[in-house]
Write a protein that holds these residues in place. Structure first.
Motif: not given
Length: 756
Positions: A534-547
């Motif tokens: 879940l934490a890594m999903q959060g980082f990945a979504r941030a890198l995709c621009g979906d804060l």
């Protein structure tokens, strides 16, 4: 009464009281604090027993202490050597002989001695009592009832067990803390070595270092140090140090003035061993499996004795400690015991000779595996911290178990190495972890589940070390084995790691894998993997621009991980949320999350996330103009990151430190930081490299060299777009636009700004 005057020497000089104390053939080196303590005890107590391990110097201290006490005993100090007395009833004869007393007609010899000591102020020195403790105890009680002025100083490997006895443990000589000639010259253990080596030994830097290490490896035991020093002339100190692995061949002498059992250190230990009962011998040799300190409970689990007295392992351990074959160390919640290294070498010989080495080693390895699996099995809160501390304290045991199982039990080696992966990562011991994982995997073993877990560990450590080329093969083989074995828990770990690696190279692709990981982790109660995913999903979504979506994932991570208390996955969630809040403009929320994340990372002793939390805090402070604080945080982040050996983490922290310098208006100071960051992540094709390229390009623009910056920024844009990292792409495009403006290409600059 017939009394023959015992032989009286003129040692010590100036003494007027009669005595038969043996004159020492060599000088006493050091030991003044010990002599002072023994003198104070003799002045106060009637029976003092010097207790200690073989070769620790009990006899020498006893003789010197008796000599120092002569003036307090006008009727003399009388030395009784019991080492050659084999029968208990002969103890009285030995004492009578030392006192010059002969048996009289009509009374026993004991009665004659009784009568002789009555009314006299004298000191009786009973040396080497360990094999005759009961007879010595009876004699001392009888004689001390006859006169209140009789003092007894005994030496023994265990106490006599008499009421009123003061058992004083003789310590070893403390070895040098350092290895310089100055430290060696001021240290008693090292000075003893030099004194016994002879006048021709020149203590230079290299020789001093070898002497210091010899004294440490011999545990500061005087006899062992003297025997080692006696080989100088045949061997150099460096050669003696090298040969200590075969110490019992080395630690010998053929001097005629030395008693037979002290002509070799092995014979001295054999004397102690001969005094043991069978259960004591069995436990002593099995305890040699422990490389470091151990508790009674650990001894019970590993040694599993089938031949123990009625008081069990605890009783046998206590008796071995009383006989100075184990050193007792109190502290913390448990009393711990350890063997001196030479005793352990001796006991390992006995273990091998008994044919029990393999059986006990397997038991030791299974104990280590149980300890590692407990820490690896998602313990909550304080229990997790306790498990990590337990593993840290048992490092020497873990290394010993790994070394043995790699060579003899490959399946156990796989199980142990795989279960230690999270420990190695949490402690930042990545190189050691990788070495053991590679050795365990190379050793073979056909347990597919254990091998799959070890492959996960190998992939994770390789990823953190920046060796991305090694990650794919490990994950591919591991997933095939886990699927074949139906091991969903290990498969979830492997998939999570695939997601982590794709965050660097393909954030949208990472989201697909992490979604599957989350489902699988919930199904198999892999809570640590779930919270991490879940934490890594959060980082990945941030890198995709979906804060906003990133914040949702991270909030779910924090909620699911709340039952853990302090834990690494929860740290990941807090640091990730701080990072996202900063990009959302929520400064207060970012600071709260990062502060909590850093504090928790320190509490769980996870240097990787300490470094990352510090780096993100530096980002935050730099963004709001707190340049001095930002620089301090960034510097600490880099320092901690370097200790971990995790190349992507080091590279990221260096890039963050470079950005802090840019924010403070110091582009020239930032360049070495960006350059090193790029060197650290040469094999990485993702966000860290892109960040370093953008930072270096920005610095060159600020320094008036936009032409040099252009190629770097173009590479950064291409890299970010290739790996679909929208955050990195936006930053690179913005700086590329600024570079184009400096070059006068305002149309291109506007286009880049709009794209960013």
């Amino acid at each position: 009464m017939d009394r023959h005057e015992p032989a009286v020497t003129q040692w010590p000089p100036g003494s007027r009281a009669p005595h038969n104390l043996p004159a020492p053939l060599t000088s006493l080196v050091g030991r003044q604090p010990e002599l002072d303590q023994i003198a104070a005890l003799l002045a106060r107590d009637r029976l003092v027993t010097l207790v200690g391990a073989a070769g620790i110097g009990k006899t020498r201290l006893g003789v010197h202490s008796a000599a120092a006490a002569l003036d307090d005993h006008p009727d003399g100090a009388w030395f009784v050597d019991l080492s050659l007395v084999t029968q208990p009833h002969l103890v009285t004869h030995a004492v009578a002989s030392a006192l010059g007393v002969r048996e009289r007609s009509g009374e026993t010899l004991l009665q004659t001695v009784d009568t002789f000591v009555a009314g006299k102020v004298l000191l009786l020195v009973l040396d080497n009592c360990e094999h005759l403790t009961h007879a010595c105890a009876e004699l001392v009680c009888r004689l001390q009832r006859a006169t209140s002025d009789l003092h007894v100083l005994a030496t023994s490997r265990k106490e006599l067990g008499v009421v009123g006895e003061v058992a004083w443990v003789v310590p070893p000589l403390a070895p040098p803390a350092g290895e310089s000639p100055e430290e060696v010259a001021s240290n008693d253990a090292a000075r003893l070595f030099v004194a016994r080596a002879g006048e021709d030994l020149e203590v230079t830097g290299v020789i001093a270092a070898s002497i210091a290490r010899i004294c440490r490896r011999l545990d500061g035991i005087p006899l062992a140090i003297e025997l080692a020093a006696g080989r100088v002339g045949e061997l150099t100190p460096q050669e003696i140090e090298t040969n200590l692995e075969h110490r019992f061949h080395l630690l010998t002498t053929d001097r005629e003035d030395v008693s037979e059992r002290q002509r070799s250190f092995h014979a001295t230990l054999e004397w102690s061993h001969d005094l043991l009962s069978e259960p004591e011998r069995v436990l002593l040799r099995r305890l040699a499996t422990f490389a470091g300190p151990f508790t009674v409970n650990e001894a019970d689990r590993v040694c599993s004795l089938d031949r123990v007295g009625g008081d069990g392992v605890a009783g046998v351990v206590a008796r071995l400690a009383r006989m100075s074959l184990l050193a007792r160390r109190a502290g913390g919640d448990h009393v711990r015991y350890r063997m001196h290294e030479s005793v352990r070498h001796f006991a390992l010989e006995k273990l091998e000779a008994a044919g029990e080495h393999g059986e006990v080693r397997r038991g030791h390895a299974r104990w280590c595996i149980a300890m590692a699996e407990r820490a690896d099995s998602d313990p909550a809160g304080q229990e997790q911290a306790e498990c990590m501390v337990e593993l840290a304290d048992a490092r020497s045991e873990l290394r010993g178990a790994l070394a043995w199982t790699v060579d003899h039990e490959p399946v156990l080696a796989l199980a142990l190495a795989g279960s230690l992966t999270r420990f190695w990562v949490a402690c930042g011991e990545l190189d050691e972890g990788r070495t053991w994982l590679e050795r365990a995997l190379a050793a073979g073993g056909d347990a597919s589940g254990a091998r799959a877990k070890a492959l996960w560990g190998s992939g994770l450590v390789s990823c953190l070390l920046g060796d991305f080329g090694a990650v794919g093969p490990a994950l591919g083989e591991g997933m095939a084995l886990a699927r074949g074995a139906g091991d969903g828990a290990v498969l979830a770990r492997l998939l999570n790691l695939v997601g982590v690696t794709r965050i660097f190279t393909d954030p949208p692709g990472a989201l697909e894998v992490l979604a599957e990981t989350i489902v699988l982790s919930r199904r198999h109660d892999e809570t640590t993997t779930l919270v991490s995913a879940l934490a890594m999903q959060g980082f990945a979504r941030a890198l995709c621009g979906d804060l906003d979506a990133a914040a949702e994932s991270l909030q779910e991570c924090l909620e699911d991980g709340s039952g853990f208390g302090d834990s690494q996955p929860l740290v990941m969630g807090l640091v990730g949320m701080g990072h996202v809040r900063l990009h959302q403009g929520d400064t207060a929320g970012a600071r709260t999350c990062l502060d909590e994340g850093l504090a928790m990372a320190r509490r769980v002793h996870n240097p990787i996330w300490v470094a990352l939390a510090l780096g993100y805090q530096a980002d935050l402070e730099a963004a709001f103009g707190s340049h001095h604080r930002a620089r301090r945080l960034a510097s600490e982040a880099v320092e901690v990151a370097r200790l971990t050996g995790a190349l992507p983490v080091i590279g990221l922290c260096l890039a963050m430190a470079g950005n802090v310098e840019l924010a403070a208006g110091n582009p020239a100071s930032s360049l070495p930081l960006f350059d090193e960051a790029l060197q650290r992540v040469t094999g990485e094709r993702g966000g860290v490299r892109s960040r370093a390229l953008v930072g270096r390009g920005r610095a060159l623009v600020d320094l008036g060299d936009p032409e040099a910056a252009l190629a770097l920024l173009q590479e950064a844009v291409a890299l970010a777009e290739d790996v679909r990292n929208r955050i990195a792409a936006a930053a690179a495009l913005h700086e590329l636009g600024r570079c184009a403006a400096r070059l006068g290409d305002h149309g291109s600059a506007l286009e880049r700004y709009r794209a960013s």
